[in-house]
Design an enzyme around this catalytic site. Structure first.
Site, mmCIF file in Angstrom:
data_model
loop_
_atom_site.group_PDB
_atom_site.id
_atom_site.type_symbol
_atom_site.label_atom_id
_atom_site.label_comp_id
_atom_site.label_asym_id
_atom_site.label_seq_id
_atom_site.Cartn_x
_atom_site.Cartn_y
_atom_site.Cartn_z
ATOM 1 N N ASP A 166 14.970 23.583 8.482
ATOM 2 C CA ASP A 166 14.575 23.034 9.087
ATOM 3 C C ASP A 166 16.182 22.479 10.249
ATOM 4 O O ASP A 166 16.494 22.376 9.213
ATOM 5 C CB ASP A 166 14.045 21.244 9.467
ATOM 6 C CG ASP A 166 13.007 20.735 11.116
ATOM 7 O OD1 ASP A 166 13.195 21.622 11.696
ATOM 8 O OD2 ASP A 166 12.055 20.321 10.490
HETATM 9 C C1 BGC Z 1 11.754 20.419 14.043
HETATM 10 C C2 BGC Z 1 11.386 22.134 14.070
HETATM 11 C C3 BGC Z 1 11.565 22.477 14.860
HETATM 12 C C4 BGC Z 1 13.360 22.323 14.676
HETATM 13 C C5 BGC Z 1 13.956 23.647 15.820
HETATM 14 C C6 BGC Z 1 13.059 19.994 13.859
HETATM 15 O O1 BGC Z 1 13.403 19.077 14.107
HETATM 16 O O2 BGC Z 1 11.291 19.575 13.074
HETATM 17 O O3 BGC Z 1 9.557 22.165 13.708
HETATM 18 O O4 BGC Z 1 11.444 23.984 14.744
HETATM 19 O O5 BGC Z 1 13.904 20.801 15.082
HETATM 20 O O6 BGC Z 1 14.074 23.207 16.941
#
Ligand code: BGC
Length: 750
Positions: free
Chosen positions: A272
């Site tokens: 993530d």
């Molecule tokens: C989120 C993800 C997301 C990623 C990219 C993170 O903060 O938890 O679900 O895909 O950011 O935007």
């Protein structure tokens, strides 16, 4: 005739020549094997790998911008482009920033939130959703879609409930598979997230989820396993939190042992954004691509801040001085190359499509099919006489909801709001008036995506109610459209809700309206459970969701009866938070124990979340999991098993007749639950193990069948590390909701 035969002969000759040319091309291809699209992917991967330097291998393991990771320019292997996900294709952001890039051609189709999809209980719609969003991603030249999210609904407060598929692992597992396959049919990798036990937003990066193996395997892993093993997902995103003491973006047990080992996952594990936390674990813990790390280097590095990522220079140093092995490096690089060859370098090239009429139609259908009719005394579908008056009250009839919510925030080509759709539906037939009723959240932009609406209203709460009441008094019907929104503290990434009641004084508005005019319908738009102590005041209650671009049309379709509601709740709506399984701070939101800088969160409730908790403890929820009414009636009859005993490797076939005994055509979700009354371990009162959505015309009957296998009867024996179906009696419960069982049968496992 002669001419026709001659044309056929010409076409056949051309086809044969074309085939021969293709074969010839494969035989005579004199470029490097990795570029030969005729070869199996793994052969191409091995060839590419054999040509790469260590530096090139490391370079493809981490971000090179906010949403891309590098390819191998020297070999002409392209970079990977990632995009959120999961409800539409995110607008372009700047190279190194979250801010919008300001493109004018990136307004997408906004599909309904995943909780709305889950409420359809419809595998075909999930496939349609996946394929449609996959086509949008492909058109925008994205290779990895950051979604779908399938974390389980452990607490109704979780700010990201709207991005997930509910509280039941079986339901989420069955719906995620066609979604993944649909996306990947476009050569776009679905990146299933957030793996795993990531069930709250409060302190999401500093919480250690302490979960035993039985709970992990029975509740928190099955949907991921289905996505990987049945759906063939090409990518998985590690979650921000820790599980049993290790960060999940490089959690050896979760990623190496379970995902890649037990399930044979051959795709790529992506962190993530900012979820990778440690140089050494990043190497050995099963991570393949590190994204979004918030290194200071991004701001201060003289050269390239991305070189400072855990899987960049620190990795190179360890490879050079022998602390890191080439084997692990090659495994990671192979997985990244495989992803590239599955997507942008795939032999099958799709070009996708963007904001097509078909995509908007799909969005409308999915949105409408997921709307849940919670209560109805016959006031719905709306029947207003010529020249009648409909008064609509509430912010959510007007507020655009595509914008907001966190990383699922979208810039859409258009968004139909409920009030406009209702005016359109009743044009020339009845007057439709809107009154605000309350002021909730007036923000109209998120991350610089702007709706352009003006939401400020100078009126006091009392005046807003008085104005709504005055308008509602002589209306033929009053429709209150309220609920939550996608701002901080509501359905929103990064924060959890504080409670499960309606915010902004909406309950007072509902009460005042009910007093002024008893012909009141309440529509709750939210992505997570809202308790409804005012239930008795409304003659009908509709659970609507964030329906995307076509949300207003979808809601109007259901209210007018153009679509007969068939959605079912993918989560329980309790009377109060206190009724639920999370009783202590150590369960939620976690506690800070002496000597630790992480918040410890104990999953003491074990497998008992959602309806598993309410049913087993005998606590009546306000609306049960699986509940959802129709404008028609369905009668169940003739439920039968094909035998009364089952062997461990056999199956039992269950069938039931379902008749449409009402006055509208409609669809019913037939649900099958299994109960194990005699067992050596504690088990839930019942668990969902089958469902079918069937469309039945008035007066017709359909037979629905299910096959039950030993895996549907099993619990996870953690000590033996295996699934166990204990011999003895099992009950099969068939019904229209988890609290509306129409037939109970039983058999014995021998
Ligand atoms: C989120 C993800 C997301 C990623 C990219 C993170 O903060 O938890 O679900 O895909 O950011 O935007």
């Amino acid at each position: 005739m002669k001419k026709l035969l001659a044309s056929i002969a010409i076409i056949l000759t051309a086809l044969v020549a074309c085939k021969q040319n293709q074969k010839q091309a494969a035989r005579t291809f004199d470029g490097p094997a990795y570029l030969n699209a005729e070869l199996p992917i793994d052969e191409r991967v091995e060839d590419a790998l054999s040509r790469m330097t260590t530096e090139e291998k490391v370079a493809i393991l981490h971000a090179q911008s906010k949403f891309s990771s590098a390819g191998v320019p020297r070999l002409g292997i392209p970079e990977l482009w990632h995009t959120d996900g999961p409800h539409g294709i995110r607008p372009e952001v700047l190279w190194d920033e979250w801010d919008q890039a300001g493109w004018t051609n990136d307004s997408c189709t906004a599909f309904p939130a995943l909780i709305n999809l889950a409420a359809t209980w419809d595998r075909d719609l999930s496939r349609l959703y996946g394929r449609s969003i996959g086509e949008e991603a492909r058109y925008r030249e994205k290779d990895i879609l950051l979604g779908p999210g399938i974390n389980m609904g452990r607490t109704p407060l979780n700010g990201r409930t709207f991005e997930y598929m509910g509280e039941d692992p079986y339901l989420a597992g069955k719906l995620v598979v066609p979604y993944v396959q649909g996306v990947q049919s476009q050569n776009v990798a679905a990146c299933v997230k957030h793996f795993a036990v990531n069930n709250q937003e409060t302190r999401r990066t500093e919480t250690n989820s302490i979960v035993d193996d039985r709970t992990l395997y029975e509740i928190y892993l099955p949907a991921f396993k289905a996505a990987v093993v049945e759906g063939g997902a090409w990518a998985i995103m590690g979650s921000y939190n820790l599980w049993n003491g290790t960060y999940n973006c490089h959690n050896d047990r979760l990623l190496n042992q379970i995902l890649k080992g037990e399930w044979g996952f051959d795709g790529v594990v992506i962190s993530d954004w900012g979820g990778c936390r440690d140089d050494d674990e990043a190497i050995t813990g099963g991570l393949d691509i590190e994204m979004g790390t918030w290194t200071d280097g991004l701001r201060s590095a003289a050269s390239n801040g991305y070189d400072l990522y855990h899987l960049a220079n620190p990795y190179l140093e360890r490879l050079r001085d022998g602390r890191a092995s080439e084997d692990i490096l090659n495994d990671k690089a192979r997985r990244v190359l495989r992803t590239i060859f599955r997507t942008s370098m795939s032999p099958v090239q799709n070009f996708g499509s963007f904001t097509s009429p078909e995509h908007f139609a799909a969005a409308r259908k999915i949105a409408a099919e997921g709307i849940v009719l919670l209560k109805n005394d016959g006031i719905l579908p709306l029947r207003v006489s010529e020249g009648g008056k409909i008064v609509v009250v509430g912010e959510n009839a007007y507020k655009m909801m595509v914008v907001g919510g966190g990383s699922s925030n979208l810039k859409t080509k258009y968004e139909i709001i409920p009030i406009d759709a209702l005016k359109e539906a009743f044009a020339g037939k009845a007057e439709v008036i809107w009154e605000r009723g309350y002021v909730g959240d007036v923000t109209t932009d998120y991350n610089r995506v702007v709706t352009g609406q003006k939401l400020e209203d100078p009126r006091s709460p009392a005046k807003l109610i008085a104005d709504a009441v005055a308008a509602a008094k002589d209306a033929d019907v009053v429709i209150f459209i309220g609920g939550l929104n996608k701002s901080e503290g509501q359905d929103n990434e990064g924060t959890d809700r504080k409670d499960i009641l309606l915010p902004y004084g909406q309950e007072k508005v509902i009460e005042a309206l009910a007093e002024a005019n008893p012909r009141l319908v309440v529509v709750n738009i939210s992505g997570s459970p809202v308790a409804m102590p005012w239930e008795g005041k409304a003659r009908a209650i509709v659970q609507g969701w964030y329906g995307g671009s076509e949300s207003g049309h979808a809601l109007a379709d259901v209210l007018t009866g153009a679509v007969n509601p068939s959605g079912k709740l993918p989560f329980t709506i309790p009377y109060s938070l206190a009724d639920g399984p999370l009783k202590t701070e150590r369960q939620y939101p976690g506690i800070l124990e002496k000597g630790s800088d992480k918040w410890q969160e104990y999953y003491d409730e074990g497998i008992f979340i959602g309806y598993r908790w309410y049913d087993t403890k005998g606590i009546k929820p306000q609306y049960a999991f699986g509940h959802g009414l129709s404008y028609t009636d369905f009668t169940y009859s003739g439920a039968a098993l094909d035998k009364s005993t089952m062997t461990e490797d056999g199956t039992i076939h269950v069938s039931v007749n379902v008749s449409n005994s009402g006055i509208y055509d409609g669809a019913e979700v037939v649900q099958l639950y299994i109960s194990d009354p005699e067992c050596s371990v504690e088990r839930p009162a019942k668990e969902l193990k089958g469902f079918e959505k069937v469309f039945i015309k008035v007066g017709e009957t359909t037979t629905v069948g299910f096959d039950i296998k030993a895996e549907d009867l099993s619990y996870f024996d953690a000590a033996a590390h295996k699934w166990v179906a204990e011999k003895g009696e099992f009950k099969v419960l068939i019904g229209s909701a988890s609290d509306d069982i129409r037939a109970t049968l039983s058999f014995r496992l021998q």
